[in-house]
Design a protein around this motif. Structure first.
Motif, mmCIF file in Angstrom:
data_model
loop_
_atom_site.group_PDB
_atom_site.id
_atom_site.type_symbol
_atom_site.label_atom_id
_atom_site.label_comp_id
_atom_site.label_asym_id
_atom_site.label_seq_id
_atom_site.Cartn_x
_atom_site.Cartn_y
_atom_site.Cartn_z
ATOM 1 N N ASP A 157 -63.325 8.962 110.766
ATOM 2 C CA ASP A 157 -64.035 10.115 110.221
ATOM 3 C C ASP A 157 -63.093 11.302 110.054
ATOM 4 O O ASP A 157 -63.304 12.146 109.180
ATOM 5 N N TYR A 158 -62.076 11.338 110.902
ATOM 6 C CA TYR A 158 -61.076 12.411 110.827
ATOM 7 C C TYR A 158 -59.691 11.830 111.076
ATOM 8 O O TYR A 158 -59.505 11.066 112.020
ATOM 9 N N GLY A 160 -64.782 10.404 105.101
ATOM 10 C CA GLY A 160 -63.801 10.937 106.043
ATOM 11 C C GLY A 160 -63.024 12.128 105.509
ATOM 12 O O GLY A 160 -62.894 12.342 104.291
ATOM 13 N N SER A 206 -58.824 18.546 119.866
ATOM 14 C CA SER A 206 -60.113 18.126 119.305
ATOM 15 C C SER A 206 -61.193 18.134 120.373
ATOM 16 O O SER A 206 -62.315 18.604 120.149
ATOM 17 N N PRO A 247 -63.839 18.679 113.916
ATOM 18 C CA PRO A 247 -64.292 17.316 114.234
ATOM 19 C C PRO A 247 -65.321 17.293 115.362
ATOM 20 O O PRO A 247 -64.987 17.136 116.532
ATOM 21 N N VAL A 277 -61.667 9.879 115.569
ATOM 22 C CA VAL A 277 -60.496 10.701 115.260
ATOM 23 C C VAL A 277 -59.250 9.833 115.410
ATOM 24 O O VAL A 277 -59.073 9.154 116.417
ATOM 25 N N LEU A 329 -60.799 21.340 110.139
ATOM 26 C CA LEU A 329 -61.547 20.083 109.991
ATOM 27 C C LEU A 329 -62.831 20.084 110.803
ATOM 28 O O LEU A 329 -63.804 19.442 110.425
#
Length: 521
Positions: free
Chosen positions: A282-283, A332, A223, A204, A209, A202
């Motif tokens: 967004d994630y 997203g 992350s 990020p 998140v 992904l």
């Protein structure tokens, strides 16, 4: 989460500058466990490590303020610490006080008082720290020995090194407790290599998140590490999470605090008490409970999240999937773990929900993983990746396409029962996805027989909306040998004759034995 599989190759020197001591530290701590259950002992050890961390960070700042006393600094002013996101530690909770009293029979009460004092003076930790060290069942002599053991972690290191050292020890202990507790322990811990696949794929870099079933917070830690490793800054992402299990929620709060990660982690049932109802992330990164049959779905029949179909009350898989979609921002991306059955099940309407999600063109990538990766189950699992908008401008236009990756043969055994994906495996899986979706500098994508295949929506429809990668990637290409066909047939024929002859001899021997027993014809 950082991988801890190379401890044996590191120096055994137990210093803060050399982080090869996690395994030895675990062995020493585990030896002090005596007859205490791992689930109970977990909170004793992790609570002490957390207390050591905040005390180390405090003492480093305290020394700095003492040196600035002539300029008007006050080392006993709590606001001096809060202004730089360091927890204020009152005198009765400072590690030096605990270590000095470690041999005393009242050490349990002293630790409990320290935890209570820290919660009192730091509202963000209220209700988080364990406070049952004085209980009769905890051997106070062993508790004192444990305090002495933890005292050596990051001794004399600056606050930033202390955070890194203690953070790594904390994570290593989390994984070891998950292993020791087996299935129960796995509920709060997602193996680091699985987390890293999700995060690396992904990528990020910035934004919100979200993990609505965050366990001990490993997705968030990984992350933040990803961002720092790629030149970003701590705080480039905003973190939102939720965890229903109270003791696991406490572990997450401590895990993130020990890293200095600011996060909004709610406690409660995500389905029935969503603590982030208006969040559009967004994630989404998540590892929800597999095939949860006790999620009380019958109480949520008309929930607004069930856009693609009502999930069955007996299995929460597609309730989680639709919860993730509901919380995705217009551009997203989501990556999450599910049981393999989710890719093909047609029970209780699951196939119809999956069909609706596929035809909405949300499925960006599917990854089949090998078995034995998890502490909680030996079965293989899969990773789903969603893109809310495949023509968002962030990557190439992927509308009507899905990438399938079959990674079932990857990984190496870390011990007799657990497998880990290597850095090379992670790079291969994430690299294929990044090349396919058009990441900058990711190179050209190409299908690889037996590993990855870019398929059109029509292909998925032809396969009955089944998302199992093995159906799409085909068989792995076999290496050609240089043996001429005639020669190969000669030795294959000779081998076949030999096997026939051996089979005939075995048949004759069996018949003779049966005859001796009186069963021969």
């Amino acid at each position: 989460m950082p991988k801890m599989r190379d401890n044996k190759s590191r120096s055994a020197n137990n210093t803060a500058a050399n982080l090869g001591f996690e395994a030895k530290l675990w062995q020493a701590a585990d030896a002090l466990r005596n007859n205490m259950d791992a689930a109970e002992y977990k909170h004793v050890v992790l609570g002490l490590i957390f207390l050591k961390y905040i005390s180390d960070a405090f003492e480093a700042k305290h020394a700095e303020l003492e040196s600035q006393k002539a300029q008007g600094a006050d080392a006993e002013d709590p606001d001096e610490y809060r202004a730089v996101s360091i927890f204020w530690v009152p005198k009765e909770a400072r590690w030096s006080h605990l270590k000095a009293n470690a041999p005393q029979p009242t050490i349990g009460t002293i630790v409990d008082d320290a935890m209570t004092a820290i919660e009192r003076d730091n509202p963000s930790l209220k209700g988080v720290l364990p406070k049952d060290f004085a209980r009769p069942g905890l051997d106070k002599q062993r508790l004192g020995q444990l305090i002495n053991l933890v005292s050596d972690i990051a001794l004399g290191a600056p606050a930033d090194r202390a955070k890194d050292t203690l953070g790594r020890v904390y994570e290593y202990f989390l994984s070891q407790f998950a292993s020791a507790e087996g299935k129960k322990g796995g509920q709060f811990y997602t193996p680091s290599s699985v987390v890293r696949v999700l995060v690396e794929m992904l990528a990020p870099y910035k934004g919100r998140v979200y993990d609505p079933c965050c366990g001990s917070g490993g997705m968030f830690v990984s992350s933040e590490k990803f961002i720092e490793a790629h030149g970003g800054k701590l705080g480039d992402i905003s973190i939102y999470g939720q965890e229903s299990n109270y003791t696991t929620w406490r572990l997450a709060k401590m895990n993130l605090a020990i890293r200095g990660i600011d996060a909004q982690i709610g406690h409660g049932d995500t389905f029935h008490n969503d603590r982030n109802p208006d969040l559009r992330a967004d994630y989404v990164l998540a590892n929800p409970p597999f095939n949860d049959s006790d999620w009380r779905g019958e109480l949520l029949k008309d929930d607004k999240r069930w856009v693609y179909g009502k999930p069955p009350a007996g299995n929460a898989n597609f309730a989680w999937v639709q919860h993730f979609i509901h919380h995705l921002a217009p551009t997203g991306l989501a990556g999450f773990v599910l049981a393999n059955g989710s890719m093909s099940s047609n029970q209780s309407g699951e196939g119809e929900i999956r069909r609706a999600i596929i035809e909405a063109d949300l499925v960006d990538c599917m990854v089949a993983l090998p078995g034995q990766l998890f502490y909680s189950t030996q079965i293989p699992v899969c990773l789903w990746f969603f893109a809310r908008n495949k023509k968002s401008g962030r990557f190439r236009d992927r509308r009507g396409e899905t990438l399938f990756i079959d990674a079932r043969k990857m990984g190496s055994m870390a011990d007799r029962t657990h497998r880990e994906l290597t850095d090379k495996d992670l790079a291969k899986i994430a690299g294929a996805y990044h090349a396919w979706r058009g990441d900058k500098d990711a190179g050209e994508y190409a299908d690889v027989a037996g590993f990855c295949k870019a398929s059109k929506l029509d292909d998925v429809v032809k396969h009955g909306h089944v998302l199992t990668p093995g159906r799409y990637v085909g068989a792995e290409a076999q290496e050609e040998d240089d043996e001429p066909f005639e020669e190969k047939m000669k030795h294959l024929t000779a081998t076949l004759r030999q096997q026939h002859d051996e089979g005939a001899k075995l048949d004759a021997a069996i018949a003779a034995n049966l005859k001796e027993l009186g069963y021969g014809g």
